[in-house]
Design a protein around this motif. Structure first.
Motif, PDB file in Angstrom:
ATOM      1  N   VAL A  56       3.837  10.022   5.517  1.00  0.00           N
ATOM      2  CA  VAL A  56       5.280   9.900   5.743  1.00  0.00           C
ATOM      3  C   VAL A  56       6.025  11.106   5.203  1.00  0.00           C
ATOM      4  CG1 VAL A  56       7.292   8.443   5.380  1.00  0.00           C
ATOM      5  CG2 VAL A  56       5.046   7.413   5.603  1.00  0.00           C
ATOM      6  N   LEU A  57       5.640  11.560   4.003  1.00  0.00           N
ATOM      7  CA  LEU A  57       6.340  12.688   3.389  1.00  0.00           C
ATOM      8  C   LEU A  57       6.115  13.959   4.195  1.00  0.00           C
ATOM      9  CD1 LEU A  57       8.009  13.790   1.094  1.00  0.00           C
ATOM     10  CD2 LEU A  57       5.950  14.056  -0.258  1.00  0.00           C
ATOM     11  N   PHE A 116      15.922  11.128   0.847  1.00  0.00           N
ATOM     12  CA  PHE A 116      16.527  12.344   1.380  1.00  0.00           C
ATOM     13  C   PHE A 116      15.763  12.940   2.553  1.00  0.00           C
ATOM     14  CE2 PHE A 116      17.980  12.130  -3.084  1.00  0.00           C
ATOM     15  CZ  PHE A 116      19.315  11.912  -2.796  1.00  0.00           C
ATOM     16  N   LEU A 117      14.463  12.631   2.656  1.00  0.00           N
ATOM     17  CA  LEU A 117      13.664  13.168   3.759  1.00  0.00           C
ATOM     18  C   LEU A 117      12.907  12.043   4.474  1.00  0.00           C
ATOM     19  CD1 LEU A 117      11.971  16.281   2.095  1.00  0.00           C
ATOM     20  CD2 LEU A 117      13.581  16.358   3.987  1.00  0.00           C
ATOM     21  N   PRO A 118      13.624  11.038   4.980  1.00  0.00           N
ATOM     22  CA  PRO A 118      12.898   9.901   5.567  1.00  0.00           C
ATOM     23  C   PRO A 118      12.044  10.307   6.764  1.00  0.00           C
ATOM     24  CG  PRO A 118      15.240   9.764   6.073  1.00  0.00           C
ATOM     25  CD  PRO A 118      15.077  10.900   5.110  1.00  0.00           C
ATOM     26  N   LYS A 119      12.359  11.425   7.386  1.00  0.00           N
ATOM     27  CA  LYS A 119      11.584  11.862   8.547  1.00  0.00           C
ATOM     28  C   LYS A 119      10.413  12.748   8.142  1.00  0.00           C
ATOM     29  CE  LYS A 119      14.370  10.376  11.990  1.00  0.00           C
ATOM     30  NZ  LYS A 119      14.059   8.971  11.733  1.00  0.00           N
ATOM     31  N   GLY A 120      10.339  13.127   6.875  1.00  0.00           N
ATOM     32  CA  GLY A 120       9.242  13.973   6.433  1.00  0.00           C
ATOM     33  C   GLY A 120       9.591  15.442   6.442  1.00  0.00           C
ATOM     34  N   LEU A 172      10.040   8.303  -9.180  1.00  0.00           N
ATOM     35  CA  LEU A 172      11.323   8.911  -8.820  1.00  0.00           C
ATOM     36  C   LEU A 172      11.167   9.873  -7.652  1.00  0.00           C
ATOM     37  CD1 LEU A 172      12.946   9.575 -12.318  1.00  0.00           C
ATOM     38  CD2 LEU A 172      13.695   7.947 -10.561  1.00  0.00           C
ATOM     39  N   VAL A 173      10.063  10.672  -7.675  1.00  0.00           N
ATOM     40  CA  VAL A 173       9.842  11.620  -6.585  1.00  0.00           C
ATOM     41  C   VAL A 173       9.621  10.867  -5.271  1.00  0.00           C
ATOM     42  CG1 VAL A 173       8.309  13.409  -5.691  1.00  0.00           C
ATOM     43  CG2 VAL A 173       8.944  13.419  -8.094  1.00  0.00           C
TER      44      VAL A 173
END
Lengths: 313, 291
Positions: free
Chosen positions: A250-251, A295-299, A287-288
């Motif tokens: 995902v990331l 902030f980066l749900p799309k990766g 937390l990361v």
């Protein structure tokens, strides 16, 4: 630039990086990190085919990884099988198990699918923990070295060569699969199962194939990882590891082969940086995870790609 | 024979009641947001560990219990405010990872400040067990079952007869329609996390005198709560309670009659079998797909 040439460029870039890395890696510690990244990246690419492209979540793929690792270890150390044969047998056994559960499991959707795959992974981990006569139980077991065609793979440099070659091959194969008709069918399933079915995609068969494929990839990498590290514990099949694998996908970016490599790099490096935090690693890791998904749900890769495209236009 | 069975039944119902409370927490959050909150197990842990820490400071047990539940409820609110709300309409998988991230933060903080040790909380009212047909029943088990029953009844009343409860139910059915009739769905979401935090912590506090507690008990308890919630059918309150009790009893019977080493595997085998035949759980609504 069309899609075909951009993925060819990506493959060339990956090959160049893999070839040049030995020139800059200063010592075996860095080789070790690079090998771990490659192993994780291959598993993540396989998992991305299932989650990112086909839209079927799995929270239990570490189970298949652990199964491969333990089957290889048990067959080669307790029964004296040649390690290459043990690796293939492990992959075959994993394929069989994945095939058996695929049909009923993949009928489920959303959170029910998450639950079932999660359960599957945990059952595998509990079996590995409890069958101590074979697996050494929670204390783990030692694994003999890998021998390929009479060549004993030992030392970080040889292992780097093997893992880099596997990573390059899987990346190439995945890119080709996605751009082939079969890959388009997978993406159609992600879009809408009903619509894919209506235009003649055998949805069930496709889902099963991808599930088995990603499980076998995880199993083979589990075997390799077990031989490389030389020691395994049931934790490698655990929930936490499954989550790390999903997070890489995902990331890095769902439905992005190169994204999975980026995800594997980030998630493998992160603990190395966090280990200096003395006791606060878990908090920082959590937390990361949260921040990156908020902030980066799309990766990473799809976000960057969108930004580049916007910049170019 | 009967003695053994009763013994397993008592311990199964006790643990099952905790699973039921956790499963209700899952159901409430799922209904208000379609999020599976993987931090639910940490609420259970937080309840037990906070109560232990507070009594350790010399605060009387009843006060500690109330404070521990308040701590978990507050953590629930924080998670909703700082993790779920900013994520907006994220997909299922990122939301799962966010709640897992939250659970790591909670677990990590407890580990840093309260240590890795295993702790026991004092029983609420004595340790002298009752003997029923040869089987022993701890007074603490009665506390667990009694409180769980009261909580379930209170929730039934809350959702059936109060404005807030009805508002929560309405927005779980159709968020847009609920907003149109003037329901503040954002505060519904916040309330659902607060409620789940409190429910989880209650289970944790009640169970801590029996099973002990440590910073990492939340992982398994949370996953089993998720199993219980899925078993009954996600989002069904009745299903959560039945699923929790069923799971607890089956687990105790597995430990007693089959193998104590495999008791932790039982819930997952069970849920796989149930989902194979009933893809929406025991009480879940049937769904149809649309393009």
């Amino acid at each position: 630039m069309n899609k075909f040439s951009s993925s060819t460029l990506g493959l060339l870039a990956l090959a160049a990086v893999l070839l040049c890395l030995p020139l800059v890696l200063p010592n075996t510690f860095y080789y070790d990190v690079a090998i771990r990244i490659a192993i994780n990246a291959v598993v993540a690419i396989g998992l991305n085919l299932l989650i990112g492209y086909t839209g079927q979540i799995s929270l239990g793929h570490a189970g298949f990884f652990g199964l491969g690792a333990y089957a290889s270890a048990v067959l080669s150390s307790r029964y004296g099988w040649p390690s290459a044969l043990a690796l293939l047998a492990a992959a075959g056994a994993t394929a069989l198990l994945a095939l058996l559960v695929a049909r009923p499991v993949l009928r489920l959707k959303g959170h029910y699918l998450a639950m079932a795959t999660l359960g599957l992974g945990i059952i595998i981990m509990i079996v590995l923990t409890n069958e101590a006569a074979f697996t050494g139980g929670p204390d783990g077991m030692a694994v003999p070295p890998l021998v390929l065609f009479g060549w004993e793979v030992s030392g970080e440099k040889s292992w780097y060569a093997v893992c880099a070659a596997v990573l390059l091959f899987i990346t190439w194969a995945a890119v080709n699969l996605i751009n082939a008709p079969g890959g388009r069918a997978l993406q159609a399933i992600h879009g809408s199962e009903i619509a894919a079915f209506a235009v003649g995609v055998d949805v069930t068969a496709m889902k099963i194939r991808v599930f088995v494929l990603s499980a076998v990839i995880a199993s083979v990498m589990g075997s390799l990882s077990a031989h490389y590290v030389g020691f395994i514990t049931p934790g490698i099949a655990g929930f936490q590891h499954s989550i790390e694998l999903v997070t890489m996908v995902v990331l890095g970016g769902m439905a992005s082969v190169f994204g999975s490599i980026v995800g594997a790099v980030l998630l493998t490096l992160l603990p190395q940086f966090l280990s200096t935090l003395e006791g606060w690693e878990t908090v920082a890791f959590g937390l990361v995870l949260m921040a990156s998904m908020i902030f980066l749900p799309k990766g990473v890769v799809p976000t960057l790609r969108a930004r580049l495209r916007r910049g170019a236009a | 024979m009967l003695t053994g069975f009763l013994q397993f039944l008592f311990s199964g119902l006790t643990v099952g009641a905790t699973y039921a409370l956790a499963a209700l927490g899952f159901a409430i959050i799922y209904n208000s947001s379609r999020v599976i909150n993987f931090a639910q197990g940490e609420f259970i842990m937080l309840g037990g560990m906070s109560a232990v820490a507070l009594t350790g400071l010399g605060i009387p047990l009843p006060v500690s219990i109330v404070l521990a539940i308040a701590v978990a409820a507050a953590v629930g609110a924080l998670i909703e405010k700082f993790a779920i709300e900013p994520a907006g309409r994220a997909d299922v998988v990122p939301l799962i990872i966010i709640t897992i991230g939250a659970s790591l933060v909670v677990r990590g903080l407890v580990q840093v400040f309260l240590g890795k040790g295993t702790h026991a909380l004092g029983a609420f009212s004595g340790e002298k067990p009752f003997v029923i047909a040869g089987a022993t029943l701890l007074p603490q088990s009665l506390w667990v079952l009694g409180v769980a029953t009261v909580v379930v009844a209170a929730l039934g009343w809350f959702f059936g007869y109060t404005r807030y409860g009805k508002a929560m139910l309405a927005s779980s059915h159709n968020m847009l329609a609920a907003e149109l009739v003037g329901i503040n769905t954002r505060s519904v979401l916040l309330l659902s996390f607060v409620l789940s935090g409190a429910l989880g912590a209650m289970g944790g506090v009640l169970l801590a005198p029996i099973t002990y507690t440590s910073y990492d008990v939340g992982i398994m308890l949370g996953l089993k709560g998720f199993v219980a919630a899925t078993l009954g059918g996600l989002g069904s309150g009745m299903g959560a309670v039945v699923g929790g009790l069923l799971l607890g009893v089956l687990e105790a019977m597995t430990a007693g009659y089959i193998s104590s080493a495999y008791k932790d595997a039982m819930p997952f085998v069970l849920i796989l079998l149930v989902l194979f035949f009933m893809p929406n759980g025991l009480f879940g609504a049937k769904t149809t797909d649309r393009v």
